[in-house]
Design an enzyme around this catalytic site. Structure first.
Site, mmCIF file in Angstrom:
data_model
loop_
_atom_site.group_PDB
_atom_site.id
_atom_site.type_symbol
_atom_site.label_atom_id
_atom_site.label_comp_id
_atom_site.label_asym_id
_atom_site.label_seq_id
_atom_site.Cartn_x
_atom_site.Cartn_y
_atom_site.Cartn_z
ATOM 1 N N SER A 13 16.943 6.949 -2.845
ATOM 2 C CA SER A 13 17.900 6.361 -1.914
ATOM 3 C C SER A 13 18.850 7.416 -1.360
ATOM 4 O O SER A 13 19.312 8.308 -2.077
ATOM 5 C CB SER A 13 18.722 5.273 -2.618
ATOM 6 N N TYR A 66 17.538 -7.848 -6.570
ATOM 7 C CA TYR A 66 18.699 -8.563 -7.115
ATOM 8 C C TYR A 66 19.609 -9.225 -6.084
ATOM 9 O O TYR A 66 20.674 -9.734 -6.433
ATOM 10 C CB TYR A 66 19.523 -7.597 -7.971
ATOM 11 N N GLY A 130 15.278 -11.278 -0.654
ATOM 12 C CA GLY A 130 16.642 -11.004 -0.240
ATOM 13 C C GLY A 130 16.769 -10.392 1.138
ATOM 14 O O GLY A 130 17.538 -10.873 1.978
ATOM 15 N N THR A 193 8.870 -6.945 3.080
ATOM 16 C CA THR A 193 8.311 -6.813 1.734
ATOM 17 C C THR A 193 8.429 -5.351 1.306
ATOM 18 O O THR A 193 8.701 -4.475 2.139
ATOM 19 C CB THR A 193 6.827 -7.219 1.701
ATOM 20 N N PRO A 194 8.166 -5.037 0.037
ATOM 21 C CA PRO A 194 8.195 -3.629 -0.393
ATOM 22 C C PRO A 194 6.947 -2.845 0.006
ATOM 23 O O PRO A 194 6.885 -1.635 -0.241
ATOM 24 C CB PRO A 194 8.282 -3.740 -1.929
ATOM 25 N N GLY A 196 4.553 -0.483 1.629
ATOM 26 C CA GLY A 196 4.831 0.689 2.445
ATOM 27 C C GLY A 196 5.811 1.635 1.781
ATOM 28 O O GLY A 196 5.891 2.816 2.137
#
Length: 274
Positions: A13, A66, A130, A193-194, A196
């Site tokens: 990140s 989360y 989320g 969505t995650p 990739g």
């Protein structure tokens, strides 16, 4: 000002770089730490937030998986659509936890920057978690003509569709066998969505599905050039990358943490995309 990020698989990140740079620009001593952890339930997230408060943290960002838990445990939400159901920015140093969703505002700003005054039209989105909730409500603010949503988690899917409909957003759930035909009849495609991400590589939409649309958005930004984004660029579509969302939501979050006006141009050219 002590800040942080709670999530999974967040080692790459750029949030620390972004927030600490904004602190320097505004002459606010700022530190930003990563809390990469696997939490078992909402109570575990709540206990972590209490611990961070005791350690002097002003606030935290919350990312996958989360954000919905954060909504459920925070008493006060601000500048957030009723029913959105997910938070990504929390202030934890007050008497009560408070939160907002800068993914929603950040997406709206990123879309308007790339697509100007054009409305989204008909949109197919994959992902009802989320970030999907934030993007969906952002599309509602942008006056989406109709939002089609697919998620393998049918409970999350139906809950999001219900909440959007109650908020007056035209939307419907899709089954897996209807995705390709729907995609080919839409103006925009969204990956929430995650798929990739560097930990879950792949294409969220296939080459067969990425044809004829006007614009696409991918919430993933590590890497920025996901397979989905590359397909869209090859087809000369307008592309809103996850990096654009990252910058706009981060600026909005820092503004909320610091209670200071922040110009996103402060970061111009100073945060690398890779």
């Amino acid at each position: 000002m002590k800040l942080g990020l709670i999530g999974q698989h967040i080692q790459k990140s750029k949030s620390p770089q972004l927030h600490e740079l904004l602190g320097k620009k505004l002459d606010i001593a700022t530190s930003y730490d990563l809390f990469d952890c696997k939490l078992d339930n909402e109570q575990a997230l709540y206990e972590l937030l209490k611990d961070l408060k005791q350690r002097g943290y002003r606030g935290v960002n919350v990312t996958h998986p989360y954000k919905v838990w954060a909504w459920n445990i925070v008493a006060n939400t601000f500048n957030t659509s009723a029913g959105l159901g997910a938070l990504n920015t929390l202030i934890i140093d007050g008497e009560e936890l408070s939160g907002t969703n800068t993914d929603c505002s950040g997406f709206v700003r990123a879309y308007q920057k790339e697509c100007s005054d054009l409305k989204p039209g008909k949109v197919l989105m994959k992902g009802a978690g989320g970030v999907g909730r934030a993007i969906a409500f952002g599309l509602g603010m942008l006056e989406v003509e109709h939002l089609y949503i697919f998620d393998e988690n049918t409970v999350s899917l139906q809950a999001l569709v219900s909440d959007l409909q109650q908020a007056g957003v035209a939307c419907s759930a899709l089954t897996a066998d209807a995705v390709t035909e729907c995609a080919l009849n839409c103006d925009g495609l969204v990956n929430a969505t995650p798929v990739g991400h560097y930990t879950t590589p792949g294409a969220s939409f296939s080459a067969e599905q990425v044809q004829g649309q006007r614009w696409v958005f991918d919430a993933v930004y590590t890497p920025v050039a996901t397979e989905f984004i590359c397909l869209a660029r090859a087809a000369n579509m307008s592309v809103i990358s996850g990096f654009e969302l990252f910058i706009h939501q981060g600026v909005d979050a820092y503004q909320w943490f610091s209670q200071r006006a922040v110009d996103s141009q402060l970061l111009s050219g100073e945060i690398s995309v890779e």
